[in-house]
Design a protein around this motif. Structure first.
Motif, PDB file in Angstrom:
ATOM      1  N   ALA A   2       4.831  -4.615  -9.190  1.00  0.00           N
ATOM      2  CA  ALA A   2       4.277  -4.268 -10.502  1.00  0.00           C
ATOM      3  C   ALA A   2       2.752  -4.316 -10.478  1.00  0.00           C
ATOM      4  CB  ALA A   2       4.817  -5.224 -11.563  1.00  0.00           C
ATOM      5  N   ARG A   3       2.181  -5.218  -9.684  1.00  0.00           N
ATOM      6  CA  ARG A   3       0.718  -5.261  -9.557  1.00  0.00           C
ATOM      7  C   ARG A   3       0.194  -3.981  -8.893  1.00  0.00           C
ATOM      8  NH1 ARG A   3      -1.213 -11.038  -7.030  1.00  0.00           N
ATOM      9  NH2 ARG A   3      -0.023 -12.476  -8.370  1.00  0.00           N
TER      10      ARG A   3
ATOM     11  N   HIS B   2       0.850  -1.195   0.000  1.00  0.00           N
ATOM     12  CA  HIS B   2       0.000   0.000   0.000  1.00  0.00           C
ATOM     13  C   HIS B   2       0.889   1.249   0.000  1.00  0.00           C
ATOM     14  CE1 HIS B   2       0.657   0.886   4.392  1.00  0.00           C
ATOM     15  NE2 HIS B   2       0.998  -0.406   4.371  1.00  0.00           N
ATOM     16  N   GLY B   3       0.262   2.390   0.143  1.00  0.00           N
ATOM     17  CA  GLY B   3       1.016   3.645   0.150  1.00  0.00           C
ATOM     18  C   GLY B   3       0.910   4.364  -1.179  1.00  0.00           C
ATOM     19  N   LEU B   4       2.061   4.755  -1.719  1.00  0.00           N
ATOM     20  CA  LEU B   4       2.093   5.488  -2.989  1.00  0.00           C
ATOM     21  C   LEU B   4       1.995   4.495  -4.146  1.00  0.00           C
ATOM     22  CD1 LEU B   4       4.892   8.133  -2.193  1.00  0.00           C
ATOM     23  CD2 LEU B   4       2.392   8.399  -2.051  1.00  0.00           C
ATOM     24  N   VAL B   5       0.813   3.917  -4.281  1.00  0.00           N
ATOM     25  CA  VAL B   5       0.559   2.937  -5.340  1.00  0.00           C
ATOM     26  C   VAL B   5      -0.777   3.265  -5.994  1.00  0.00           C
ATOM     27  CG1 VAL B   5       1.895   1.103  -4.231  1.00  0.00           C
ATOM     28  CG2 VAL B   5      -0.546   1.333  -3.723  1.00  0.00           C
ATOM     29  N   GLU B   6      -0.922   2.815  -7.212  1.00  0.00           N
ATOM     30  CA  GLU B   6      -2.189   3.022  -7.901  1.00  0.00           C
ATOM     31  C   GLU B   6      -3.249   2.032  -7.437  1.00  0.00           C
ATOM     32  OE1 GLU B   6      -1.759   3.111 -12.126  1.00  0.00           O
ATOM     33  OE2 GLU B   6      -0.009   4.441 -12.065  1.00  0.00           O
ATOM     34  N   GLU B   7      -2.796   0.865  -6.978  1.00  0.00           N
ATOM     35  CA  GLU B   7      -3.741  -0.177  -6.566  1.00  0.00           C
ATOM     36  C   GLU B   7      -3.180  -0.939  -5.381  1.00  0.00           C
ATOM     37  OE1 GLU B   7      -5.754  -4.253  -8.410  1.00  0.00           O
ATOM     38  OE2 GLU B   7      -4.849  -2.765  -9.748  1.00  0.00           O
TER      39      GLU B   7
ATOM     40  N   ILE C 284       9.332 -15.415  -4.196  1.00  0.00           N
ATOM     41  CA  ILE C 284       8.722 -14.663  -5.280  1.00  0.00           C
ATOM     42  C   ILE C 284       9.480 -13.358  -5.473  1.00  0.00           C
ATOM     43  CG2 ILE C 284       6.591 -13.585  -6.108  1.00  0.00           C
ATOM     44  CD1 ILE C 284       6.458 -16.620  -5.735  1.00  0.00           C
ATOM     45  N   PRO C 285       9.864 -13.008  -6.696  1.00  0.00           N
ATOM     46  CA  PRO C 285      10.481 -11.695  -6.911  1.00  0.00           C
ATOM     47  C   PRO C 285       9.559 -10.572  -6.437  1.00  0.00           C
ATOM     48  CG  PRO C 285      10.784 -13.086  -8.841  1.00  0.00           C
ATOM     49  CD  PRO C 285       9.828 -13.809  -7.931  1.00  0.00           C
ATOM     50  N   ILE C 286      10.084  -9.715  -5.601  1.00  0.00           N
ATOM     51  CA  ILE C 286       9.285  -8.615  -5.056  1.00  0.00           C
ATOM     52  C   ILE C 286       8.823  -7.686  -6.170  1.00  0.00           C
ATOM     53  CG2 ILE C 286       9.333  -6.618  -3.498  1.00  0.00           C
ATOM     54  CD1 ILE C 286      11.288  -8.184  -1.738  1.00  0.00           C
ATOM     55  N   ARG C 287       9.633  -7.552  -7.216  1.00  0.00           N
ATOM     56  CA  ARG C 287       9.254  -6.643  -8.307  1.00  0.00           C
ATOM     57  C   ARG C 287       7.948  -7.071  -8.968  1.00  0.00           C
ATOM     58  NH1 ARG C 287      14.004  -9.092 -10.124  1.00  0.00           N
ATOM     59  NH2 ARG C 287      13.670 -10.776 -11.616  1.00  0.00           N
ATOM     60  N   ASP C 288       7.671  -8.386  -8.984  1.00  0.00           N
ATOM     61  CA  ASP C 288       6.430  -8.857  -9.604  1.00  0.00           C
ATOM     62  C   ASP C 288       5.204  -8.376  -8.825  1.00  0.00           C
ATOM     63  OD1 ASP C 288       8.088 -10.100 -11.380  1.00  0.00           O
ATOM     64  OD2 ASP C 288       7.711 -12.149 -10.660  1.00  0.00           O
TER      65      ASP C 288
ATOM     66  N   LEU D  31      14.308  -3.011  -5.341  1.00  0.00           N
ATOM     67  CA  LEU D  31      13.246  -4.016  -5.359  1.00  0.00           C
ATOM     68  C   LEU D  31      12.589  -4.155  -6.722  1.00  0.00           C
ATOM     69  CD1 LEU D  31      11.522  -3.145  -1.957  1.00  0.00           C
ATOM     70  CD2 LEU D  31      13.285  -4.864  -2.404  1.00  0.00           C
ATOM     71  N   THR D  32      12.975  -3.296  -7.661  1.00  0.00           N
ATOM     72  CA  THR D  32      12.344  -3.334  -8.981  1.00  0.00           C
ATOM     73  C   THR D  32      13.351  -3.528 -10.107  1.00  0.00           C
ATOM     74  OG1 THR D  32      12.412  -0.904  -9.039  1.00  0.00           O
ATOM     75  CG2 THR D  32      10.374  -1.922  -8.280  1.00  0.00           C
ATOM     76  N   ASP D  33      14.672  -3.561  -9.803  1.00  0.00           N
ATOM     77  CA  ASP D  33      15.648  -3.771 -10.866  1.00  0.00           C
ATOM     78  C   ASP D  33      15.804  -5.263 -11.138  1.00  0.00           C
ATOM     79  OD1 ASP D  33      17.284  -4.717  -8.828  1.00  0.00           O
ATOM     80  OD2 ASP D  33      18.570  -2.941  -8.766  1.00  0.00           O
ATOM     81  N   GLU D  34      16.901  -5.644 -11.775  1.00  0.00           N
ATOM     82  CA  GLU D  34      17.044  -7.025 -12.237  1.00  0.00           C
ATOM     83  C   GLU D  34      17.505  -7.990 -11.150  1.00  0.00           C
ATOM     84  OE1 GLU D  34      21.120  -5.850 -11.721  1.00  0.00           O
ATOM     85  OE2 GLU D  34      19.336  -4.780 -12.432  1.00  0.00           O
ATOM     86  N   ARG D  35      17.899  -7.505 -10.002  1.00  0.00           N
ATOM     87  CA  ARG D  35      18.421  -8.399  -8.961  1.00  0.00           C
ATOM     88  C   ARG D  35      17.312  -9.309  -8.415  1.00  0.00           C
ATOM     89  NH1 ARG D  35      20.701  -4.265  -4.823  1.00  0.00           N
ATOM     90  NH2 ARG D  35      20.379  -2.852  -6.578  1.00  0.00           N
ATOM     91  N   ASP D  36      17.724 -10.408  -7.798  1.00  0.00           N
ATOM     92  CA  ASP D  36      16.773 -11.372  -7.246  1.00  0.00           C
ATOM     93  C   ASP D  36      16.364 -10.978  -5.829  1.00  0.00           C
ATOM     94  OD1 ASP D  36      16.471 -13.094  -9.417  1.00  0.00           O
ATOM     95  OD2 ASP D  36      18.317 -14.179  -8.936  1.00  0.00           O
ATOM     96  N   ALA D  37      15.660  -9.860  -5.720  1.00  0.00           N
ATOM     97  CA  ALA D  37      15.082  -9.461  -4.436  1.00  0.00           C
ATOM     98  C   ALA D  37      13.809 -10.269  -4.234  1.00  0.00           C
ATOM     99  CB  ALA D  37      14.785  -7.968  -4.428  1.00  0.00           C
ATOM    100  N   LEU D  38      13.778 -11.069  -3.167  1.00  0.00           N
ATOM    101  CA  LEU D  38      12.699 -12.039  -2.993  1.00  0.00           C
ATOM    102  C   LEU D  38      11.890 -11.806  -1.728  1.00  0.00           C
ATOM    103  CD1 LEU D  38      14.470 -15.465  -3.755  1.00  0.00           C
ATOM    104  CD2 LEU D  38      13.221 -14.007  -5.356  1.00  0.00           C
TER     105      LEU D  38
END
Length: 516
Positions: free
Chosen positions: A310-311, A257-262, A303-307, A338-345
């Motif tokens: 992205a939601r 939550h927070g500064l997100v569209e959904e 699970i990658p945090i970026r996924d 948390l959104t780049d290519e690294r495996d942040a899980l």
């Protein structure tokens, strides 16, 4: 004959201690039954951790390492017993001040318990029980040590005849034994009530959709050298939880939550239904001293945090994610990490098994390249998308730097400092890391000689440490050995010594040994 004041004071001090022990034991037992996270010791210890300055945390970890929590609890126990002894003496000399001190300890515990993130209506009860029992028992015991008085308040008899003194001593001993038994009982109740442990033991992890291979050449096979994959039982643990949270899978959820569209809410069933990634990453604590062991590498499943982010679709002005633990801890992680290519899980597994309870079961964060205090939140329940200008994490609000990138470092594992080494052919070996950057080389210096390039094992990835070794024809005498690493970007580990606060220790690892 009147008893010597010194003897009476010793008996009163013992009675105060006995009352406190019984109160604490029954308070712990009450907590085990109705509010495990509100253990009086854990509440007071958590409060002390919360107000500790960065240097205090560093000192505790440097002195006690991963035993810092046990040391804190022992220190709290010693302090409380000293206060209880003083309260006993004061109660004999100036009643009711001793009782007020004992009651005050219970009130302080109850108030602090209500400030914890996981507090509920029953949280103050264990501390109230501890305080009330200590007051009542202390008053009854110490009353036997004061002279009886007539209606005008004038003492009419000698203080405390021998049999009464013995009674106080015996009753104090019984109170101590009862308090100890109650404490043991509380541990047994907690053990039987740890549903998360039972659930974890029966849990079967989903098969990963993708994995990170570990080359056979990642391990040099040198005795005494840290294994490239750290066994879970040996993995360092540094956090603020004195009582390890027991999280119910059926009620666990992650809220973004927070500064997100959904806004997004994910349950455990939602999480395990997603494609899982198994990766290998090295985690390091910002409190790790040069040459220290607050570092480890494990296989992480999650699970990658970026996924998931992205939601939720973070807004353009967001630059930080404040992760929340169920125990109230927070960490401020750069959004780009948390959104780049690294495996942040969002990790659910460690080394092929569900996360150990003490390492964050059911879900924790693993973010390569950042020290744990800004990234490795255990028992995570929220990801709050926000800004550095608006919010701070638990340790950043206490003076540590905001972003916490890991610095290039290396460590000598073989031989050990102070060891006696036989003259002749031997080996110097260790590990090096620059998480999410990678290690290009390691050099070793013996005494003040030239720097010798080390042989590197095959790195699993830029997100893991790498083993290294240098052959050495050891000559008799005392020698000093030091090492330094160079990262994949050309940054060489600095010689300049710096303490861990506020953004990680620096300096070359160095040891002195004797060659026979």
């Amino acid at each position: 004959m009147a008893s010597a004041p010194r003897t009476l004071d010793l008996l009163a001090a013992g009675a105060g201690v006995a009352a406190a022990v019984l109160g604490a034991g029954l308070g712990e037992l009450t907590a085990a039954v109705v509010a495990p996270s509100a253990s009086p010791f854990a509440v007071i210890g958590g409060g002390m951790i919360d107000i500790a300055p960065p240097w205090g945390k560093d000192l505790a970890i440097s002195l006690f390492g991963t035993n810092d929590k046990a040391a804190l609890l022992v220190g709290i126990a010693i302090l409380l017993l000293a206060v209880a002894a003083a309260a006993g003496v004061l109660e004999r000399r100036r009643p009711p001040w001793g009782r007020m001190i004992l009651a005050g300890l219970g009130v302080v515990g109850a108030v602090v318990s209500m400030t914890r993130a996981d507090a509920d209506v029953l949280s103050p009860l264990p501390s109230f029980v501890a305080g009330a029992v200590a007051v009542i028992v202390g008053a009854l015991l110490i009353a036997r040590l004061r002279r009886p008085a007539d209606a005008a308040g004038t003492a009419t008899a000698p203080e405390t005849p021998g049999p009464t003194r013995r009674n106080v001593l015996v009753l104090s001993g019984l109170a101590v034994v009862a308090g100890a038994l109650a404490a043991v009982g509380s541990a047994a109740v907690r053990g039987g009530a740890q549903a998360a442990t039972v659930v974890r033991s029966a849990l079967r992890l989903p098969t990963p959709a993708t994995t990170t291979p570990v080359p056979a050449t990642a391990e040099l096979g040198i005795d005494g050298l840290a294994p490239v994959i750290t066994p879970s039982a040996d993995f360092y643990r540094i956090d603020t939880a004195l009582v390890v949270p027991q999280v119910d899978l059926s009620s666990w959820s992650l809220r973004i939550h927070g500064l997100v569209e959904e806004e997004v809410v994910v349950t455990w069933d939602d999480l395990v239904a997603l494609p899982q990634r198994e990766t290998v990453a090295t985690l390091v604590c910002v409190s790790n001293e040069v040459g220290g062991d607050l570092i480890g590498t494990a296989r992480w499943l999650g699970i990658p945090i970026r996924d998931l982010l992205a939601r939720a679709k973070p807004t353009a002005d967001a630059d930080m994610v404040l992760s929340h633990s169920i125990d109230g801890f927070t960490a401020s992680t750069p959004l780009e990490a948390l959104t780049d290519e690294r495996d942040a899980l969002l990790a659910i597994g460690m080394n092929g098994e569900p996360l150990p309870i003490e390492h964050g079961f059911p879900v924790r964060m693993v973010v390569p390249g950042l020290y744990g205090y800004v990234s490795a939140t255990k028992w995570v329940t929220e990801l709050e998308v926000t800004q550095y200008a608006v919010a701070e994490g638990y340790w950043t609000s206490r003076g540590w730097s905001a972003r916490g990138p890991v610095k290039p470092a290396s460590r000598i594992d073989v031989p050990r400092a102070g060891a006696r080494v036989a003259a002749g052919s031997t080996v110097i070996a260790g590990v090096a890391w620059h998480n999410h950057v990678g290690v290009a080389g390691v050099e070793v210096q013996i005494d003040d000689g030239a720097w010798i390039p080390a042989k590197l094992a095959t790195a699993i990835s830029a997100d893991t440490w790498v083993q290294w070794s240098v052959p050495w024809d050891a000559t008799s005498g005392t020698h000093t050995i030091r090492c330094r690493a160079t990262s994949a970007t050309g940054e060489t580990q600095t010689e300049q010594r710096a303490a861990p606060a506020p953004d990680g220790a620096t300096g070359w690892d160095e040891l002195t040994l004797t060659v026979a």
